[in-house]
Design a protein around this motif. Sequence first.
Motif, PDB file in Angstrom:
ATOM      1  N   GLY A 110      36.534 -59.686 -24.576  1.00 45.73           N
ATOM      2  CA  GLY A 110      37.652 -58.757 -24.526  1.00 45.73           C
ATOM      3  C   GLY A 110      37.845 -58.167 -23.140  1.00 45.73           C
ATOM      4  O   GLY A 110      38.978 -57.988 -22.665  1.00 45.73           O
ATOM      5  N   HIS A 111      36.754 -57.873 -22.475  1.00 42.69           N
ATOM      6  CA  HIS A 111      36.810 -57.322 -21.120  1.00 42.69           C
ATOM      7  C   HIS A 111      37.342 -58.347 -20.123  1.00 42.69           C
ATOM      8  O   HIS A 111      38.219 -58.045 -19.306  1.00 42.69           O
ATOM      9  CB  HIS A 111      35.397 -56.869 -20.727  1.00 42.69           C
ATOM     10  CG  HIS A 111      35.318 -56.279 -19.351  1.00 42.69           C
ATOM     11  ND1 HIS A 111      36.133 -55.246 -18.926  1.00 42.69           N
ATOM     12  CD2 HIS A 111      34.503 -56.582 -18.294  1.00 42.69           C
ATOM     13  CE1 HIS A 111      35.817 -54.926 -17.681  1.00 42.69           C
ATOM     14  NE2 HIS A 111      34.851 -55.723 -17.274  1.00 42.69           N
TER      15      HIS A 111
ATOM     16  N   ARG B 291      39.079 -61.240 -20.715  1.00 39.83           N
ATOM     17  CA  ARG B 291      40.411 -61.799 -20.997  1.00 39.83           C
ATOM     18  C   ARG B 291      41.519 -60.758 -20.904  1.00 39.83           C
ATOM     19  O   ARG B 291      42.613 -61.044 -20.414  1.00 39.83           O
ATOM     20  CB  ARG B 291      40.436 -62.411 -22.401  1.00 39.83           C
ATOM     21  CG  ARG B 291      39.503 -63.579 -22.601  1.00 39.83           C
ATOM     22  CD  ARG B 291      39.647 -64.094 -24.041  1.00 39.83           C
ATOM     23  NE  ARG B 291      38.489 -64.871 -24.456  1.00 39.83           N
ATOM     24  CZ  ARG B 291      38.289 -65.313 -25.693  1.00 39.83           C
ATOM     25  NH1 ARG B 291      39.188 -65.035 -26.635  1.00 39.83           N
ATOM     26  NH2 ARG B 291      37.207 -66.009 -26.001  1.00 39.83           N
ATOM     27  N   LEU B 292      41.247 -59.546 -21.406  1.00 38.49           N
ATOM     28  CA  LEU B 292      42.292 -58.532 -21.516  1.00 38.49           C
ATOM     29  C   LEU B 292      41.973 -57.265 -20.736  1.00 38.49           C
ATOM     30  O   LEU B 292      42.705 -56.275 -20.847  1.00 38.49           O
ATOM     31  CB  LEU B 292      42.522 -58.182 -22.993  1.00 38.49           C
ATOM     32  CG  LEU B 292      42.939 -59.335 -23.906  1.00 38.49           C
ATOM     33  CD1 LEU B 292      43.078 -58.848 -25.350  1.00 38.49           C
ATOM     34  CD2 LEU B 292      44.237 -59.975 -23.437  1.00 38.49           C
TER      35      LEU B 292
ATOM     36  N   LEU C 258      39.746 -55.061 -21.240  1.00 35.22           N
ATOM     37  CA  LEU C 258      39.464 -53.943 -22.134  1.00 35.22           C
ATOM     38  C   LEU C 258      38.273 -53.140 -21.622  1.00 35.22           C
ATOM     39  O   LEU C 258      37.302 -53.699 -21.116  1.00 35.22           O
ATOM     40  CB  LEU C 258      39.178 -54.451 -23.553  1.00 35.22           C
ATOM     41  CG  LEU C 258      40.263 -55.314 -24.204  1.00 35.22           C
ATOM     42  CD1 LEU C 258      39.827 -55.739 -25.600  1.00 35.22           C
ATOM     43  CD2 LEU C 258      41.593 -54.575 -24.262  1.00 35.22           C
TER      44      LEU C 258
ATOM     45  N   VAL D  52      35.341 -51.545 -26.438  1.00 30.04           N
ATOM     46  CA  VAL D  52      35.488 -52.630 -27.412  1.00 30.04           C
ATOM     47  C   VAL D  52      34.564 -52.399 -28.605  1.00 30.04           C
ATOM     48  O   VAL D  52      33.374 -52.103 -28.433  1.00 30.04           O
ATOM     49  CB  VAL D  52      35.169 -53.999 -26.774  1.00 30.04           C
ATOM     50  CG1 VAL D  52      35.438 -55.126 -27.764  1.00 30.04           C
ATOM     51  CG2 VAL D  52      35.980 -54.207 -25.496  1.00 30.04           C
TER      52      VAL D  52
ATOM     53  N   PRO E  30      33.333 -54.767 -31.248  1.00 30.19           N
ATOM     54  CA  PRO E  30      33.232 -56.116 -31.807  1.00 30.19           C
ATOM     55  C   PRO E  30      32.712 -56.043 -33.235  1.00 30.19           C
ATOM     56  O   PRO E  30      31.770 -55.300 -33.529  1.00 30.19           O
ATOM     57  CB  PRO E  30      32.227 -56.807 -30.888  1.00 30.19           C
ATOM     58  CG  PRO E  30      31.349 -55.702 -30.391  1.00 30.19           C
ATOM     59  CD  PRO E  30      32.221 -54.474 -30.320  1.00 30.19           C
TER      60      PRO E  30
ATOM     61  N   VAL F 155      39.600 -50.955 -28.786  1.00 30.20           N
ATOM     62  CA  VAL F 155      40.205 -52.183 -29.318  1.00 30.20           C
ATOM     63  C   VAL F 155      39.143 -52.907 -30.138  1.00 30.20           C
ATOM     64  O   VAL F 155      37.983 -53.030 -29.703  1.00 30.20           O
ATOM     65  CB  VAL F 155      40.722 -53.095 -28.192  1.00 30.20           C
ATOM     66  CG1 VAL F 155      41.229 -54.424 -28.759  1.00 30.20           C
ATOM     67  CG2 VAL F 155      41.835 -52.388 -27.415  1.00 30.20           C
TER      68      VAL F 155
ATOM     69  N   VAL G 188      37.702 -56.358 -31.902  1.00 27.81           N
ATOM     70  CA  VAL G 188      37.795 -57.818 -31.783  1.00 27.81           C
ATOM     71  C   VAL G 188      36.807 -58.468 -32.747  1.00 27.81           C
ATOM     72  O   VAL G 188      35.735 -57.930 -33.008  1.00 27.81           O
ATOM     73  CB  VAL G 188      37.524 -58.308 -30.335  1.00 27.81           C
ATOM     74  CG1 VAL G 188      38.534 -57.727 -29.367  1.00 27.81           C
ATOM     75  CG2 VAL G 188      36.106 -57.962 -29.892  1.00 27.81           C
TER      76      VAL G 188
ATOM     77  N   HIS H 161      43.754 -54.472 -32.965  1.00 28.40           N
ATOM     78  CA  HIS H 161      42.586 -55.231 -33.403  1.00 28.40           C
ATOM     79  C   HIS H 161      42.962 -56.707 -33.427  1.00 28.40           C
ATOM     80  O   HIS H 161      44.056 -57.088 -33.836  1.00 28.40           O
ATOM     81  CB  HIS H 161      42.071 -54.756 -34.756  1.00 28.40           C
ATOM     82  CG  HIS H 161      43.071 -54.818 -35.866  1.00 28.40           C
ATOM     83  ND1 HIS H 161      44.044 -53.858 -36.058  1.00 28.40           N
ATOM     84  CD2 HIS H 161      43.243 -55.716 -36.859  1.00 28.40           C
ATOM     85  CE1 HIS H 161      44.767 -54.161 -37.108  1.00 28.40           C
ATOM     86  NE2 HIS H 161      44.313 -55.292 -37.621  1.00 28.40           N
ATOM     87  N   LEU H 162      42.021 -57.538 -32.958  1.00 28.98           N
ATOM     88  CA  LEU H 162      42.228 -58.974 -32.793  1.00 28.98           C
ATOM     89  C   LEU H 162      41.209 -59.684 -33.667  1.00 28.98           C
ATOM     90  O   LEU H 162      40.043 -59.829 -33.290  1.00 28.98           O
ATOM     91  CB  LEU H 162      42.058 -59.361 -31.319  1.00 28.98           C
ATOM     92  CG  LEU H 162      42.902 -58.527 -30.333  1.00 28.98           C
ATOM     93  CD1 LEU H 162      42.411 -58.690 -28.910  1.00 28.98           C
ATOM     94  CD2 LEU H 162      44.371 -58.896 -30.452  1.00 28.98           C
TER      95      LEU H 162
ATOM     96  N   TRP I 243      39.204 -63.721 -33.055  1.00 33.05           N
ATOM     97  CA  TRP I 243      38.255 -64.031 -31.981  1.00 33.05           C
ATOM     98  C   TRP I 243      36.877 -64.336 -32.571  1.00 33.05           C
ATOM     99  O   TRP I 243      36.450 -63.713 -33.543  1.00 33.05           O
ATOM    100  CB  TRP I 243      38.136 -62.869 -31.010  1.00 33.05           C
ATOM    101  CG  TRP I 243      39.337 -62.686 -30.136  1.00 33.05           C
ATOM    102  CD1 TRP I 243      40.638 -63.010 -30.423  1.00 33.05           C
ATOM    103  CD2 TRP I 243      39.358 -62.100 -28.833  1.00 33.05           C
ATOM    104  NE1 TRP I 243      41.455 -62.668 -29.384  1.00 33.05           N
ATOM    105  CE2 TRP I 243      40.708 -62.105 -28.394  1.00 33.05           C
ATOM    106  CE3 TRP I 243      38.381 -61.567 -28.008  1.00 33.05           C
ATOM    107  CZ2 TRP I 243      41.083 -61.603 -27.146  1.00 33.05           C
ATOM    108  CZ3 TRP I 243      38.756 -61.059 -26.766  1.00 33.05           C
ATOM    109  CH2 TRP I 243      40.082 -61.083 -26.343  1.00 33.05           C
TER     110      TRP I 243
END
Length: 234
Positions: free
Chosen positions: A108-109, A111-112, A114, A117, A119, A166, A168, A189-190, A193
């Motif tokens: 997350g950090h 790619r985006l 963030l 996070v 997880p 966020v 993930v 929220h993703l 992943w």
Amino acid sequence: MPTLLALDASSTACSVALWHQPAGRDADVVARFVEAPREHTRRLMPMVDEVLAEAGVALADLDALAYGHGPGSFTGLRIAAGTAQGLAYGLGKPLLGVSTLAALALAGHRRLHLRYVLPALDARMGEIYVGAYRCQDGELTSLAAEAVMPPERLTLPPGHEEADWVGVGSGWTLWPSMNANLQAGISQHLDDWQPAAEELVRLAAQRYAAGERTAPAQAQPVYLRDQVAWQKSR
């Protein structure tokens, strides 16, 4: 710089990554990631061969091996740990077990970008595996111990409730079961992943540079549910 190989089979995906530094160049990562439910045993070693061949690196050139030690799929964790352990024994190299939740946070950090996070992985049986991380300049700081719990019990780390959190990972498919206070503190929220060896190997490289090493005989998957059961039985 060390040359490290990382393996992960903690989810329905299977992944391998190599961290190395070609002569006169910055450190590089060569990685493979494939969705392969119930095919981890068959897929892992061919993927190892692929990344080594692409990088022009031999197994004997490795300084250490890393594996996703969990939490995650019981069978997948054992496959990754056993494969990494077998290679480490044969090569006489050390091992590094790396958290799959930390790998998700780093993804997350990277790619985006963030900063905060959460997880989470679906632990089945109506529970999630979860951690909490602050991320800065490629470094992670854990803000809460990794745990397994029902999704409705999840809260933000005390003292960090106002951060831009966020979520993930597959645990966020259980979003409807999470409490309203938590939902109000999550900006997004993703849930598609999954942990990947590309992040595992980067975390392993940091730890190797800090002097961490583990003997092959000490390779152990981390089953958070086992830890909870042990604590309750005391």
